[in-house]
Design a protein around this motif. Structure first.
Motif, PDB file in Angstrom:
ATOM      1  N   MET A   1       0.828  -1.213   0.000  1.00  0.00           N
ATOM      2  CA  MET A   1       0.000   0.000   0.000  1.00  0.00           C
ATOM      3  C   MET A   1       0.863   1.263   0.000  1.00  0.00           C
ATOM      4  O   MET A   1       0.425   2.329  -0.407  1.00  0.00           O
ATOM      5  CB  MET A   1      -0.899   0.021   1.237  1.00  0.00           C
ATOM      6  N   VAL A   2       2.084   1.143   0.529  1.00  0.00           N
ATOM      7  CA  VAL A   2       3.009   2.278   0.636  1.00  0.00           C
ATOM      8  C   VAL A   2       4.338   1.847   0.016  1.00  0.00           C
ATOM      9  O   VAL A   2       4.790   0.724   0.259  1.00  0.00           O
ATOM     10  CB  VAL A   2       3.225   2.678   2.117  1.00  0.00           C
ATOM     11  N   PRO A   3       4.957   2.685  -0.802  1.00  0.00           N
ATOM     12  CA  PRO A   3       6.228   2.304  -1.424  1.00  0.00           C
ATOM     13  C   PRO A   3       7.291   1.889  -0.398  1.00  0.00           C
ATOM     14  O   PRO A   3       7.388   2.510   0.666  1.00  0.00           O
ATOM     15  CB  PRO A   3       6.669   3.588  -2.149  1.00  0.00           C
ATOM     16  N   PHE A   4       8.071   0.884  -0.739  1.00  0.00           N
ATOM     17  CA  PHE A   4       9.213   0.469   0.078  1.00  0.00           C
ATOM     18  C   PHE A   4      10.117   1.662   0.378  1.00  0.00           C
ATOM     19  O   PHE A   4      10.674   1.769   1.467  1.00  0.00           O
ATOM     20  CB  PHE A   4      10.011  -0.607  -0.652  1.00  0.00           C
ATOM     21  N   SER A   5      10.260   2.584  -0.564  1.00  0.00           N
ATOM     22  CA  SER A   5      11.165   3.732  -0.396  1.00  0.00           C
ATOM     23  C   SER A   5      10.655   4.723   0.642  1.00  0.00           C
ATOM     24  O   SER A   5      11.416   5.558   1.130  1.00  0.00           O
ATOM     25  CB  SER A   5      11.359   4.455  -1.726  1.00  0.00           C
TER      26      SER A   5
ATOM     27  N   SER B   1       9.616   1.026   4.522  1.00  0.00           N
ATOM     28  CA  SER B   1      10.045  -0.295   4.065  1.00  0.00           C
ATOM     29  C   SER B   1       9.295  -1.425   4.753  1.00  0.00           C
ATOM     30  O   SER B   1       9.263  -2.547   4.247  1.00  0.00           O
ATOM     31  CB  SER B   1      11.546  -0.468   4.295  1.00  0.00           C
ATOM     32  N   VAL B   2       8.689  -1.159   5.899  1.00  0.00           N
ATOM     33  CA  VAL B   2       8.222  -2.275   6.721  1.00  0.00           C
ATOM     34  C   VAL B   2       7.048  -3.031   6.087  1.00  0.00           C
ATOM     35  O   VAL B   2       7.072  -4.255   5.994  1.00  0.00           O
ATOM     36  CB  VAL B   2       7.880  -1.812   8.153  1.00  0.00           C
ATOM     37  N   GLU B   3       6.009  -2.330   5.634  1.00  0.00           N
ATOM     38  CA  GLU B   3       4.853  -3.030   5.081  1.00  0.00           C
ATOM     39  C   GLU B   3       5.234  -3.824   3.828  1.00  0.00           C
ATOM     40  O   GLU B   3       4.855  -4.987   3.677  1.00  0.00           O
ATOM     41  CB  GLU B   3       3.726  -2.042   4.732  1.00  0.00           C
ATOM     42  N   ALA B   4       5.947  -3.200   2.921  1.00  0.00           N
ATOM     43  CA  ALA B   4       6.328  -3.863   1.670  1.00  0.00           C
ATOM     44  C   ALA B   4       7.149  -5.118   1.952  1.00  0.00           C
ATOM     45  O   ALA B   4       6.886  -6.197   1.401  1.00  0.00           O
ATOM     46  CB  ALA B   4       7.121  -2.886   0.793  1.00  0.00           C
TER      47      ALA B   4
ATOM     48  N   THR C   1       7.524  20.790  -0.480  1.00  0.00           N
ATOM     49  CA  THR C   1       8.035  19.413  -0.523  1.00  0.00           C
ATOM     50  C   THR C   1       8.514  18.928   0.840  1.00  0.00           C
ATOM     51  O   THR C   1       8.329  17.762   1.193  1.00  0.00           O
ATOM     52  CB  THR C   1       9.187  19.340  -1.544  1.00  0.00           C
ATOM     53  N   PHE C   2       9.148  19.825   1.597  1.00  0.00           N
ATOM     54  CA  PHE C   2       9.656  19.497   2.930  1.00  0.00           C
ATOM     55  C   PHE C   2       8.653  18.681   3.738  1.00  0.00           C
ATOM     56  O   PHE C   2       8.996  17.715   4.400  1.00  0.00           O
ATOM     57  CB  PHE C   2       9.963  20.802   3.669  1.00  0.00           C
ATOM     58  N   ASN C   3       7.401  19.066   3.690  1.00  0.00           N
ATOM     59  CA  ASN C   3       6.362  18.490   4.543  1.00  0.00           C
ATOM     60  C   ASN C   3       5.581  17.332   3.927  1.00  0.00           C
ATOM     61  O   ASN C   3       4.799  16.692   4.624  1.00  0.00           O
ATOM     62  CB  ASN C   3       5.340  19.592   4.886  1.00  0.00           C
ATOM     63  N   LYS C   4       5.749  17.104   2.625  1.00  0.00           N
ATOM     64  CA  LYS C   4       4.856  16.143   1.945  1.00  0.00           C
ATOM     65  C   LYS C   4       4.901  14.745   2.551  1.00  0.00           C
ATOM     66  O   LYS C   4       5.959  14.247   2.918  1.00  0.00           O
ATOM     67  CB  LYS C   4       5.194  16.079   0.447  1.00  0.00           C
ATOM     68  N   ARG C   5       3.723  14.141   2.607  1.00  0.00           N
ATOM     69  CA  ARG C   5       3.610  12.758   3.084  1.00  0.00           C
ATOM     70  C   ARG C   5       2.750  11.941   2.120  1.00  0.00           C
ATOM     71  O   ARG C   5       1.899  12.474   1.419  1.00  0.00           O
ATOM     72  CB  ARG C   5       2.962  12.705   4.474  1.00  0.00           C
ATOM     73  N   TYR C   6       2.962  10.629   2.146  1.00  0.00           N
ATOM     74  CA  TYR C   6       2.233   9.732   1.255  1.00  0.00           C
ATOM     75  C   TYR C   6       0.857   9.445   1.823  1.00  0.00           C
ATOM     76  O   TYR C   6       0.715   9.046   2.974  1.00  0.00           O
ATOM     77  CB  TYR C   6       3.017   8.431   1.102  1.00  0.00           C
ATOM     78  N   ASN C   7      -0.159   9.647   1.007  1.00  0.00           N
ATOM     79  CA  ASN C   7      -1.522   9.280   1.364  1.00  0.00           C
ATOM     80  C   ASN C   7      -1.835   7.965   0.657  1.00  0.00           C
ATOM     81  O   ASN C   7      -2.004   7.941  -0.564  1.00  0.00           O
ATOM     82  CB  ASN C   7      -2.476  10.390   0.919  1.00  0.00           C
ATOM     83  N   SER C   8      -1.889   6.870   1.414  1.00  0.00           N
ATOM     84  CA  SER C   8      -2.018   5.562   0.773  1.00  0.00           C
ATOM     85  C   SER C   8      -3.428   5.333   0.223  1.00  0.00           C
ATOM     86  O   SER C   8      -3.628   4.448  -0.603  1.00  0.00           O
ATOM     87  CB  SER C   8      -1.622   4.439   1.739  1.00  0.00           C
ATOM     88  N   LEU C   9      -4.392   6.121   0.653  1.00  0.00           N
ATOM     89  CA  LEU C   9      -5.729   5.998   0.077  1.00  0.00           C
ATOM     90  C   LEU C   9      -5.769   6.602  -1.326  1.00  0.00           C
ATOM     91  O   LEU C   9      -6.339   6.033  -2.245  1.00  0.00           O
ATOM     92  CB  LEU C   9      -6.766   6.673   0.982  1.00  0.00           C
ATOM     93  N   LYS C  10      -5.123   7.749  -1.476  1.00  0.00           N
ATOM     94  CA  LYS C  10      -5.074   8.403  -2.792  1.00  0.00           C
ATOM     95  C   LYS C  10      -3.911   7.909  -3.650  1.00  0.00           C
ATOM     96  O   LYS C  10      -3.895   8.129  -4.859  1.00  0.00           O
ATOM     97  CB  LYS C  10      -4.928   9.917  -2.613  1.00  0.00           C
ATOM     98  N   GLY C  11      -2.932   7.279  -3.005  1.00  0.00           N
ATOM     99  CA  GLY C  11      -1.746   6.866  -3.758  1.00  0.00           C
ATOM    100  C   GLY C  11      -0.878   8.033  -4.195  1.00  0.00           C
ATOM    101  O   GLY C  11      -0.168   7.962  -5.183  1.00  0.00           O
ATOM    102  N   GLU C  12      -0.917   9.131  -3.432  1.00  0.00           N
ATOM    103  CA  GLU C  12      -0.169  10.340  -3.809  1.00  0.00           C
ATOM    104  C   GLU C  12       0.494  10.984  -2.602  1.00  0.00           C
ATOM    105  O   GLU C  12       0.030  10.837  -1.477  1.00  0.00           O
ATOM    106  CB  GLU C  12      -1.132  11.391  -4.393  1.00  0.00           C
ATOM    107  N   LEU C  13       1.516  11.760  -2.891  1.00  0.00           N
ATOM    108  CA  LEU C  13       2.105  12.626  -1.876  1.00  0.00           C
ATOM    109  C   LEU C  13       1.245  13.866  -1.745  1.00  0.00           C
ATOM    110  O   LEU C  13       0.778  14.411  -2.746  1.00  0.00           O
ATOM    111  CB  LEU C  13       3.520  13.036  -2.290  1.00  0.00           C
TER     112      LEU C  13
END
Lengths: 177, 177, 177, 177
Positions: free
Chosen positions: B109-113, B116-119, D12-24
């Motif tokens: 669901m989340v990139p390894f990069s 890393s844990v879920e992948a 960019t400093f603050n961006k996080r991955y949203n696994s529901l949207k699949g986007e930063l």
């Protein structure tokens, strides 16, 4: 009843840095395991924390406690996190006492808190093995290998060396590899 | 001949940040997998990189390439890294064409990069399952669950919802869980 | 000539896990520093590795080597990575010998290899201080504080306690904080 | 009153991955900053979260809000986390309005959530600069460089290119480097 019993005995897998002492130490909790298991949403398991020692310090009375815990558990699938140095000794101890369960021992060469990848890879591989209708026995799961303790022990070209010192990242192997 | 064929088709598992574009992208390499496999010293495997797409972009001609690769491979144990959104569609495609191998699809669901844990947990669990004399079939391995594709598909209370949108971190489930 | 001389003396900042020994050790390289400095594309600096000790093991002959290196350097801006336990002692040693340079000592409570954030924050803060036309003197930079060694020393309510044992994550403070 | 005002505008400093949207995405919180600041035990600061945008989306009305916040603040030392693409534009906007404070803009090429080292190095370097009695003005702090906005702007051989596209990891430079 949960399907899988995870027994955390300590070992390198769990070690964390104590900045007050300036040393790595085996904690009495399972934070390292919880950091992996939080992603296993569909897994039916429970964790028991016992012993919490570097495996060089594990003695037979510890192993008796471990065996008793396994014997009295309702689960047939047992996953043990254990230090690498005496994993074979504990496996040998258990194999004589418990024959009606599938017991897999795993661990790590580097603490999860320092490099999560190796510890997680060993643990999750061991878990995947247990999910696939395993036969009863005592197995060691490390570094891409899951084998009956017996087979690893008898063909221990690399493993035995590693057990005596702390020689190599490649600790676990069977004959011919 | 290597024991296990790992086929990397891309998906979230592999995504990395491209700081020039300011976006995550699916690379054509297997760096994420190599970061895990470097600890599987005793594993006999080979990796093939194909498709390298987000699974929403995978089309049937990609699936034909994948099926052909599996059919022509000498290995009986196949581990596929695949995006989560159309993993079930690819599984369904394969199940009709290949019946004499054990095929496990995994992903993240989340990139390894990024985490890393879920992948790693998904991949290593899938691998552990394959190491234990698996029956032929097409399986999905995610989040503590390894099941025949068919069973996950038919009881897809959570999974189906997740497949249509990108709703939940808990994507894979079988009936009763 | 490079603008800034970075002297790496070892200490917790640099420690890495040796999986053969099962222990953290001070390496003779600067991998931890290089992992930070690779992003300082515009910085004019050179690194010298000396001593490579836990600061509890640093003796006055080490400090003489350090002082001599600083004195003979062409740079006026000196950034020293040093273990935290005897940082004040080394600062006191230097302050009597070198008065025409700006010397900032920094370090970490947790190795960069275990938690990169604290070590990086201390080092980069120390560097930023040096980039802003600093006055000559010997400074300690830790945990959001950059002060003349003297001021930290005299008002060492917390620091002194920390120096004697390894008591607290909050080691460095000036009066009133 | 706290000594330093940290204004987090996103980027960019603050961006996080949203696994529901699949986007930063740019969050409205300051988790990235808090992960650094938790080690600055001795720092007297407060954080204000405003704008929370990728800097390509920042418009002059946002900059007015930012300028007003700075003007009305009691602090003389202002540290702004800002996206890299329009950092120079925001600096130019501020320099005409505020002349009695030291304002440092920093940011990152890669989100802290993906690679903490670059973001932390830029931020902590900027902070260290502010701790050393800085002169009033508007500065940019990135990649080992802290300079008046003006100087970076006028000698913008590399920076200007980077500003127009998203070309390079080496975005900030002054003449002669």
């Amino acid at each position: 009843m949960k399907d899988i019993l995870i027994i955390n005995t300590g070992g390198t897998f769990n070690k964390r840095y104590n900045s007050l002492k300036g040393e790595l130490e085996v904690p009495t909790d399972s934070i390292a395991l919880e950091n992996i298991l939080k992603y296993f949403y569909n897994l039916s398991y429970e964790i028991k924390n016992i012993i919490h020692k570097d495996s060089l310090d594990i003695i037979d009375s510890d192993r008796k406690v471990l065996a008793e815990l396994i014997r009295s558990a309702s689960q047939k699938k047992i996953l043990i996190v254990h230090g690498t140095d005496t994993k074979d000794k504990t496996a040998e101890f258990l194999v004589n006492l418990i024959t009606d369960k599938c017991i897999v021992l795993t661990g790590a060469m580097v603490p999860f808190s320092i490099d999560s990848v190796e510890a997680n890879a060993n643990f999750s591989m061991a878990l995947g093995y247990l999910l696939n209708e395993p036969k009863n026995g005592v197995y060691i799961a490390m570094h891409g290998l899951v084998k009956e303790y017996d087979k690893v022990f008898k063909n221990r070209k690399i493993y035995r060396m590693a057990r005596k010192g702390r020689i190599s990242a490649i600790k676990f192997s069977e004959e011919g590899i």
